[in-house]
Scaffold this motif. Structure first.
Motif, PDB file in Angstrom:
ATOM      1  N   GLU A  69       8.970   2.595  17.464  1.00  0.00           N
ATOM      2  CA  GLU A  69       8.818   1.442  16.820  1.00  0.00           C
ATOM      3  C   GLU A  69       7.892   1.642  15.687  1.00  0.00           C
ATOM      4  N   LEU A  70       6.604   2.257  16.104  1.00  0.00           N
ATOM      5  CA  LEU A  70       5.643   2.379  14.880  1.00  0.00           C
ATOM      6  C   LEU A  70       6.246   3.244  13.939  1.00  0.00           C
ATOM      7  N   THR A  71       6.687   4.428  14.459  1.00  0.00           N
ATOM      8  CA  THR A  71       7.036   5.340  13.531  1.00  0.00           C
ATOM      9  C   THR A  71       8.523   4.739  12.539  1.00  0.00           C
ATOM     10  N   ARG A  72       9.228   3.985  13.151  1.00  0.00           N
ATOM     11  CA  ARG A  72      10.014   3.325  12.245  1.00  0.00           C
ATOM     12  C   ARG A  72       9.573   2.457  11.089  1.00  0.00           C
ATOM     13  N   LYS A  73       8.500   1.732  11.447  1.00  0.00           N
ATOM     14  CA  LYS A  73       8.007   0.788  10.797  1.00  0.00           C
ATOM     15  C   LYS A  73       7.041   1.667   9.709  1.00  0.00           C
ATOM     16  N   LEU A  74       6.666   2.619  10.144  1.00  0.00           N
ATOM     17  CA  LEU A  74       5.793   3.463   9.079  1.00  0.00           C
ATOM     18  C   LEU A  74       6.513   3.960   8.035  1.00  0.00           C
ATOM     19  N   ARG A  75       7.998   4.626   8.496  1.00  0.00           N
ATOM     20  CA  ARG A  75       8.905   5.097   7.427  1.00  0.00           C
ATOM     21  C   ARG A  75       9.217   4.353   6.640  1.00  0.00           C
ATOM     22  N   GLN A  76       9.705   2.918   7.220  1.00  0.00           N
ATOM     23  CA  GLN A  76      10.164   1.791   6.109  1.00  0.00           C
ATOM     24  C   GLN A  76       9.218   1.583   5.183  1.00  0.00           C
ATOM     25  N   ARG A  77       7.991   1.887   5.427  1.00  0.00           N
ATOM     26  CA  ARG A  77       6.683   1.570   4.453  1.00  0.00           C
ATOM     27  C   ARG A  77       6.440   3.080   3.604  1.00  0.00           C
ATOM     28  N   GLY A  78       7.379   3.656   3.841  1.00  0.00           N
ATOM     29  CA  GLY A  78       7.484   4.972   3.071  1.00  0.00           C
ATOM     30  C   GLY A  78       6.481   6.265   3.151  1.00  0.00           C
ATOM     31  N   ALA A  79       5.869   6.161   4.470  1.00  0.00           N
ATOM     32  CA  ALA A  79       4.890   7.252   4.733  1.00  0.00           C
ATOM     33  C   ALA A  79       6.021   8.473   5.310  1.00  0.00           C
ATOM     34  N   GLU A  80       5.523   9.693   5.067  1.00  0.00           N
ATOM     35  CA  GLU A  80       6.013  10.784   5.294  1.00  0.00           C
ATOM     36  C   GLU A  80       5.978  11.200   6.965  1.00  0.00           C
ATOM     37  N   LEU A  81       7.077  11.718   7.517  1.00  0.00           N
ATOM     38  CA  LEU A  81       7.019  11.901   9.055  1.00  0.00           C
ATOM     39  C   LEU A  81       6.036  13.015   9.469  1.00  0.00           C
ATOM     40  N   GLU A  82       5.564  13.808   8.795  1.00  0.00           N
ATOM     41  CA  GLU A  82       4.456  14.733   9.081  1.00  0.00           C
ATOM     42  C   GLU A  82       3.284  13.975   9.473  1.00  0.00           C
ATOM     43  N   LEU A  83       2.805  12.997   8.308  1.00  0.00           N
ATOM     44  CA  LEU A  83       1.656  12.071   8.284  1.00  0.00           C
ATOM     45  C   LEU A  83       1.780  11.340   9.532  1.00  0.00           C
ATOM     46  N   ALA A 110      -0.934   1.860  10.678  1.00  0.00           N
ATOM     47  CA  ALA A 110      -0.677   1.927  12.035  1.00  0.00           C
ATOM     48  C   ALA A 110      -1.637   1.045  12.887  1.00  0.00           C
ATOM     49  N   MET A 111      -2.850   1.136  12.560  1.00  0.00           N
ATOM     50  CA  MET A 111      -4.010   0.259  13.420  1.00  0.00           C
ATOM     51  C   MET A 111      -3.736  -1.135  13.016  1.00  0.00           C
ATOM     52  N   ASP A 112      -3.302  -1.469  11.539  1.00  0.00           N
ATOM     53  CA  ASP A 112      -3.194  -2.833  11.505  1.00  0.00           C
ATOM     54  C   ASP A 112      -1.978  -3.297  12.310  1.00  0.00           C
ATOM     55  N   LEU A 113      -0.817  -2.635  12.491  1.00  0.00           N
ATOM     56  CA  LEU A 113       0.173  -3.089  13.223  1.00  0.00           C
ATOM     57  C   LEU A 113      -0.202  -3.197  14.692  1.00  0.00           C
ATOM     58  N   LEU A 114      -0.917  -2.350  15.174  1.00  0.00           N
ATOM     59  CA  LEU A 114      -1.395  -2.192  16.538  1.00  0.00           C
ATOM     60  C   LEU A 114      -2.266  -3.350  16.982  1.00  0.00           C
ATOM     61  N   ALA A 115      -2.881  -4.006  15.787  1.00  0.00           N
ATOM     62  CA  ALA A 115      -3.713  -4.942  15.998  1.00  0.00           C
ATOM     63  C   ALA A 115      -3.178  -6.179  16.340  1.00  0.00           C
ATOM     64  N   ARG A 116      -2.060  -6.407  15.741  1.00  0.00           N
ATOM     65  CA  ARG A 116      -1.065  -7.524  15.900  1.00  0.00           C
ATOM     66  C   ARG A 116      -0.327  -7.776  17.424  1.00  0.00           C
ATOM     67  N   ARG A 117      -0.092  -6.570  17.823  1.00  0.00           N
ATOM     68  CA  ARG A 117       0.332  -6.427  18.909  1.00  0.00           C
ATOM     69  C   ARG A 117       0.845  -5.052  19.438  1.00  0.00           C
ATOM     70  N   GLU A 118       0.964  -4.795  20.815  1.00  0.00           N
ATOM     71  CA  GLU A 118       1.186  -3.281  21.188  1.00  0.00           C
ATOM     72  C   GLU A 118       2.685  -2.889  20.880  1.00  0.00           C
ATOM     73  N   ALA A 142       0.877  -1.018   0.089  1.00  0.00           N
ATOM     74  CA  ALA A 142       0.030  -0.133   0.035  1.00  0.00           C
ATOM     75  C   ALA A 142       0.841   1.362  -0.127  1.00  0.00           C
ATOM     76  N   VAL A 143       0.336   2.237  -0.724  1.00  0.00           N
ATOM     77  CA  VAL A 143       1.261   3.592  -0.640  1.00  0.00           C
ATOM     78  C   VAL A 143       0.729   4.499   0.337  1.00  0.00           C
ATOM     79  N   LEU A 144       1.618   4.828   1.238  1.00  0.00           N
ATOM     80  CA  LEU A 144       1.211   5.483   2.555  1.00  0.00           C
ATOM     81  C   LEU A 144       1.348   6.971   2.433  1.00  0.00           C
TER      82      LEU A 144
END
Length: 159
Positions: free
Chosen positions: A33-47, A20-28, A8-10
């Motif tokens: 950590e969540l920021t790092r994972k979202l950045r790896q998927r191409g999301a902009e820091l501001e979003l 982010a909610m998909d990741l949180l649904a799997r575990r806390e 998915a394009v973030l």
């Protein structure tokens, strides 16, 4: 099939929030950590910041819950407070929050140490070499030298 699907394009707040909610649904997850994972998927820091702020306001993202979950899981896996503290520090959590969570977890580290030792070794070391081996293993797992020394000297943990 999962491997064939395009990632998915973030590039929107909605897509970042959904991921982010998909990741949180799997575990806390912690915020860092969540920021790092979202950045790896191409999301902009501001979003990411906007989405995570909203998730925190809604109670869906909680550092306290993440700390409690992480400590509980690692402790049940046989790790001691020193190792858990170091692992959490490396994940970008605040030292004060880590200390508070460790002090409030209610875990009996002495009993855990004895259980880990019993499971791994089961008998007191016969010589200095075995004592050193057991000591290295237990300190690597995150138990203090003082606790390990008390256990391996046969003095017990409650003396």
């Amino acid at each position: 099939m999962r491997g064939l699907r395009e990632p998915a394009v973030l590039d929107t707040l909605v897509s970042v929030r959904r991921t982010a909610m998909d990741l949180l649904a799997r575990r806390e997850h912690g915020r860092v950590e969540l920021t790092r994972k979202l950045r790896q998927r191409g999301a902009e820091l501001e979003l990411i910041e906007t989405a995570l702020d909203r998730l925190a306001e809604e109670g869906l993202l909680s550092e306290a819950r993440y700390l409690e979950s992480f400590i509980s899981y690692r402790a049940r896996s046989g790790y001691g407070p020193l190792r858990i503290r170091e692992d959490l520090s490396q994940r970008g959590l605040a030292r004060a929050d880590i200390e508070r969570a460790l002090s409030q977890c209610g875990f009996d580290w002495r009993a855990q140490l004895h259980e880990v030792w019993q499971r791994k070794f089961g008998q007191m070391p016969a010589d200095a070499r075995q004592r050193a081996q057991q000591g290295r293993y237990l300190t690597y797992r995150g138990y203090s030298m003082e606790m390990v020394s008390r256990l391996l000297s046969g003095r017990g943990l409650d003396d």
